[in-house]
Design a protein around this motif. Structure first.
Motif, PDB file in Angstrom:
ATOM      1  N   GLY A 191      49.575  52.299  87.974  1.00 13.53           N
ATOM      2  CA  GLY A 191      50.260  51.405  88.904  1.00 13.53           C
ATOM      3  C   GLY A 191      49.467  51.018  90.135  1.00 13.53           C
ATOM      4  O   GLY A 191      50.036  50.527  91.109  1.00 13.53           O
ATOM      5  N   GLY A 217      49.957  47.910  92.211  1.00 10.65           N
ATOM      6  CA  GLY A 217      51.030  47.831  93.206  1.00 10.65           C
ATOM      7  C   GLY A 217      50.494  47.731  94.626  1.00 10.65           C
ATOM      8  O   GLY A 217      51.176  47.225  95.517  1.00 10.65           O
ATOM      9  N   GLY A 272      49.982  56.343  93.183  1.00 10.99           N
ATOM     10  CA  GLY A 272      51.390  56.418  93.602  1.00 10.99           C
ATOM     11  C   GLY A 272      52.201  55.169  93.321  1.00 10.99           C
ATOM     12  O   GLY A 272      53.301  55.284  92.880  1.00 10.99           O
ATOM     13  N   PRO A 273      51.666  53.989  93.542  1.00 10.39           N
ATOM     14  CA  PRO A 273      50.437  53.634  94.239  1.00 10.39           C
ATOM     15  C   PRO A 273      50.489  54.011  95.725  1.00 10.39           C
ATOM     16  O   PRO A 273      51.538  54.313  96.254  1.00 10.39           O
ATOM     17  N   PRO A 277      52.456  51.246  99.128  1.00 14.79           N
ATOM     18  CA  PRO A 277      53.871  50.975  99.401  1.00 14.79           C
ATOM     19  C   PRO A 277      54.585  52.092 100.151  1.00 14.79           C
ATOM     20  O   PRO A 277      55.428  51.814 100.997  1.00 14.79           O
ATOM     21  N   ASP A 336      54.480  61.850  87.400  1.00 10.75           N
ATOM     22  CA  ASP A 336      53.859  60.728  88.096  1.00 10.75           C
ATOM     23  C   ASP A 336      54.728  59.489  87.880  1.00 10.75           C
ATOM     24  O   ASP A 336      54.868  59.014  86.763  1.00 10.75           O
ATOM     25  N   ILE A 337      55.299  58.985  88.965  1.00 10.36           N
ATOM     26  CA  ILE A 337      56.203  57.840  88.819  1.00 10.36           C
ATOM     27  C   ILE A 337      55.505  56.500  89.042  1.00 10.36           C
ATOM     28  O   ILE A 337      56.161  55.459  89.099  1.00 10.36           O
ATOM     29  N   SER A 338      54.185  56.509  89.155  1.00 10.60           N
ATOM     30  CA  SER A 338      53.488  55.257  89.464  1.00 10.60           C
ATOM     31  C   SER A 338      53.717  54.190  88.393  1.00 10.60           C
ATOM     32  O   SER A 338      53.532  53.010  88.646  1.00 10.60           O
ATOM     33  N   TRP A 339      54.153  54.601  87.195  1.00  7.82           N
ATOM     34  CA  TRP A 339      54.362  53.639  86.112  1.00  7.82           C
ATOM     35  C   TRP A 339      55.371  52.553  86.481  1.00  7.82           C
ATOM     36  O   TRP A 339      55.335  51.460  85.926  1.00  7.82           O
ATOM     37  N   TRP A 353      55.330  50.768  88.876  1.00  4.45           N
ATOM     38  CA  TRP A 353      54.586  49.633  89.425  1.00  4.45           C
ATOM     39  C   TRP A 353      53.856  48.879  88.323  1.00  4.45           C
ATOM     40  O   TRP A 353      53.380  47.769  88.545  1.00  4.45           O
ATOM     41  N   ASP A 354      53.723  49.462  87.155  1.00  4.89           N
ATOM     42  CA  ASP A 354      53.151  48.757  86.009  1.00  4.89           C
ATOM     43  C   ASP A 354      54.228  48.012  85.228  1.00  4.89           C
ATOM     44  O   ASP A 354      53.923  47.201  84.365  1.00  4.89           O
ATOM     45  N   VAL A 383      61.861  51.038  96.980  1.00  2.45           N
ATOM     46  CA  VAL A 383      60.660  50.372  97.496  1.00  2.45           C
ATOM     47  C   VAL A 383      60.066  49.453  96.433  1.00  2.45           C
ATOM     48  O   VAL A 383      59.703  48.305  96.706  1.00  2.45           O
ATOM     49  N   TYR A 404      59.603  45.396  96.870  1.00  2.00           N
ATOM     50  CA  TYR A 404      58.321  44.684  96.787  1.00  2.00           C
ATOM     51  C   TYR A 404      58.281  43.724  95.601  1.00  2.00           C
ATOM     52  O   TYR A 404      57.456  42.807  95.574  1.00  2.00           O
TER      53      TYR A 404
END
Lengths: 245, 457
Positions: free
Chosen positions: A17, A20, A195-196, A199, B364-367, B369-370, B398, B402
């Motif tokens: 991510g 982001g 995290g990204p 943000p 990891d929760i960054s996914w 954002w993908d 968040v 965004y």
């Protein structure tokens, strides 16, 4: 006012991510009435970095690394080094951060040359350093705390030419040993923060924006934004990791 | 059978009985202890059972339910690991519970879904007749690592079961590559060019470069993600023509899809009773698996239109006047399909997204954002508001902010009880999008209010 943002290698450095971060930068500009243009420069792109204001480089998979190295060594490495020396604002995460250093050495001793824009190198370890983490930026950056998720097996060591970006409060950081996280040189900020990153660390996002705006327009006052949600996400992770909000 | 196996089975049955009495699921723990006592217990129990195994990133559970429905319609004696306990421990528990103390399985067939990282340990013992690999996407990178690593895990698992017929997704360049260097017989399923309008090539492709030679793929068409008509201009690696081919998707609604499926050249009309394109793939894979087990293709075609999936997969609840649908999301690829499904809803609705970051969700929760949450901004007029919940509710808020949804449309509600009570009073349809562990908790709360099955039934 307008910022031109380069997303370098979005085709291969696009893990976790990290894209982001670009979204975060452009939205925070838009909410302040500042224009932005995002230029994607994938493998094989002949486009020049010269008139960009901010370069973002994310992390990637090992699978595509060779493709990336071939492209770098076709001249992108020289261009990046020159841009860094010239004061370009750069955010580089994980693989992108390592790539700006001198080299990467696998744990069985194979060395792979990187571009040498930053005085640092990385050595592969067997055990991955994974998890939510927390670090505090250097006082020169206001001492802000940064939360994120690190996931790397490379241990990065800083040379004398660069300063650490911050000090680890919880987690591993550069190498899990010397307590440093990331690197800072001129206007380059490199670290392992997925995290990204931006943000949920809006103060850091604004630091990048004001650095880039100042370089282009002399000075930059950023109007404050309502960051209640962003701060909530940030503070909750700080609390979970046992830090002070 | 040896004495170790006997005691392992006995222990497993006892532990399972105790955990049921204590109202705990007890799906994995008994098998874990049994395997400690007898490491090849699964091999002993699975020896005489005709098993279909399903692995891959997305669609395992749904595919398994479709296959199971075909077995049920044919009146076969079978069992399945229905509760989602898909590691070697859970699978072993399931085999033990369907076997006598002497180690003789009481059922002739089994439908087993297997975690893609567990495949390496499971397949060699399980020796399935048929292995379905649904697809491979980036998923829980903190646990699985890179997607090519998951692929190697599956490959190495299959190498322990050389007799198994592989049913592979022809449109997934990663999955399809399994056919080439394994001795197994392989058949393919897929969606042919022209069956649906081609999607756009995603910048966030999980497989943009050739698995063989690392050159960039060209695509004749894309169904979604990296799935479609891929070919490598450099080494010639390309999509196989599938034996089980969806040649046309004639209708797609919120309830399901109508498809034409060509099997070895014979055409079948099938109704898939779950919406979205990923379930068309699941249906094609299920038809392939049932047919390759030697059963009638017709029964599989009927099954994909009559099966009941439940367990959070497009599961409908009579909660609130407008009804509530639960749509499990685990990774960007699946999440994008759910968002696309929501984009087609015309009436006003409420969306609830519950994000957890526990072990089974991926820490990891960054996914998020993908995943293409920007799609929510295309739902203006239909999407009334977004409620976020779960351990990482603020991060989800968040992300949605965004994406371009105004902060005043986003609400945080951490307590499931309050949330479900609120939904009860709604007259709009409500769509719940939870991650795995959030789904377990939220589903339990929903069921307490409006009824449904306990998860191990």
């Amino acid at each position: 006012m307008k910022l031109k943002i380069c997303h370098l290698y979005p085709d291969v450095l696009n893990l976790y991510g990290d894209g982001g971060n670009i979204r975060c930068l452009t939205q925070r500009l838009r909410w302040r009435g500042i224009d932005s243009e995002v230029v994607k420069m994938p493998i094989g792109s002949g486009e020049s970095l010269v008139d960009c204001d901010l370069v973002f480089i994310g992390g990637g998979q090992d699978f595509e690394q060779q493709v990336l190295l071939d492209d770098l060594h076709r001249g992108r490495d020289r261009e990046l080094r020159a841009a860094v020396e010239d004061g370009m604002t750069v955010l580089a995460i994980c693989g992108g951060y390592q790539m700006l250093g001198n080299y990467y050495e696998t744990h069985d001793g194979q060395r792979c040359d990187f571009i040498g824009a930053l005085d640092l190198y990385t050595v592969g370890a067997k055990k991955r350093m994974i998890g939510n983490y927390l670090f505090r930026c250097d006082e020169s950056l206001g001492g802000m705390t940064v939360v994120g998720f690190e996931n790397h097996s490379g241990k990065t060591r800083l040379g004398s030419g660069v300063a650490p970006l911050g000090t680890v409060i919880r987690g591993f950081g550069n190498n899990g040993e010397d307590g440093t996280e990331g690197a800072r040189y001129k206007n380059v900020f490199g670290c392992y923060c997925h995290g990204p990153m931006l943000p949920k660390n809006p103060a850091f996002a604004d630091l990048l924006l004001s650095t880039a705006l100042a370089r282009r327009y002399g000075a930059a006052e950023l109007a404050p934004l309502d960051d209640a949600l962003e701060r909530m996400a940030h503070d909750q992770m700080v609390k979970r990791l046992g830090g002070d909000v | 059978m040896n004495i170790r196996a006997f005691f392992a089975i006995l222990l497993c049955k006892l532990l399972r009985g105790i955990s049921r009495v204590l109202h705990r699921g007890g799906t994995a723990m008994p098998g874990r202890w049994a395997l400690k006592l007898c490491p090849n217990l699964l091999e002993i129990l699975a020896r005489d059972v005709k098993t279909v195994a399903i692995t891959g990133t997305n669609g395992k559970t749904t595919s398994a339910r479709m296959i199971e429905q075909a077995f049920a319609q044919q009146g076969l004696s079978y069992f399945a690991n229905r509760s989602g306990a898909n590691l070697i421990s859970g699978i072993t528990t399931e085999f033990v519970m369907n076997s006598s103390l002497g180690g003789k399985c009481r059922k002739e067939y089994a439908v087993i879904e297997c975690d893609e990282a567990a495949a390496v340990r499971v397949f060699g013992q399980l020796k399935p007749r048929v292995i379905v690999v649904t697809n491979l996407f980036r998923d829980q990178l903190d646990r699985y690592g890179e997607v090519t690593h998951t692929l190697e895990n599956i490959r190495s698992g299959i190498s322990g079961a050389p007799e198994a017929v592989l049913c592979l997704n022809a449109d997934c360049s990663l999955t399809a590559s399994l056919a080439d260097d394994l001795p197994n017989r392989a058949v393919f399923f897929g969606i042919n060019q022209g069956a649906v309008p081609s999607g756009e090539k995603s910048e966030l492709s999980d497989a943009s470069h050739c698995i063989r030679c690392k050159h960039e793929y060209s695509y004749d068409y894309i169904t979604y993600g990296h799935l479609g008509g891929f070919r490598c201009p450099h080494c010639g690696y390309r999509r196989h023509d599938p034996e089980y081919a969806v040649t046309d998707v004639t209708a797609q609604t919120a309830e399901g899809s109508s498809i034409i499926l060509s099997v070895h050249g014979k055409r079948y009309l099938a109704e898939v009773n779950l919406p979205a394109l990923y379930n068309v793939y699941n249906a094609a894979g299920a038809v392939a698996a049932v047919s390759e087990m030697g059963l009638a293709t017709e029964s599989a075609v009927a099954a994909v239109g009559s099966f009941k999936c439940g367990f959070g997969r497009m599961e409908q609840f009579a909660l609130g006047a407008g009804g509530t649908k639960m749509m499990l999301v685990k990774n960007p690829a699946g999440c994008n399909q759910v968002i696309e499904f929501l984009e087609n809803i015309k009436e006003k609705f409420v969306l609830v997204v519950c994000l957890n970051d526990r072990g089974a969700d991926g820490t990891d929760i960054s996914w998020i954002w993908d995943a293409n949450f920007e799609g929510l901004t295309k739902m203006a007029g239909a999407l009334e508001k977004v409620i976020v919940s779960g351990d990482r509710a603020a991060d989800m808020a968040v992300r949605i902010k965004y994406a371009g949804v105004k902060a005043e449309f986003i609400e945080i509600e951490r307590d499931y009880e309050t949330l479900v009570r609120w939904i009860e009073g709604q007259d709009r349809p409500v769509f719940l999008m939870p991650t795995y562990t959030a789904m377990l908790e939220l589903r339990e709360t929903v069921i307490r209010h409006c009824g449904g099955d306990e998860f191990w039934v």
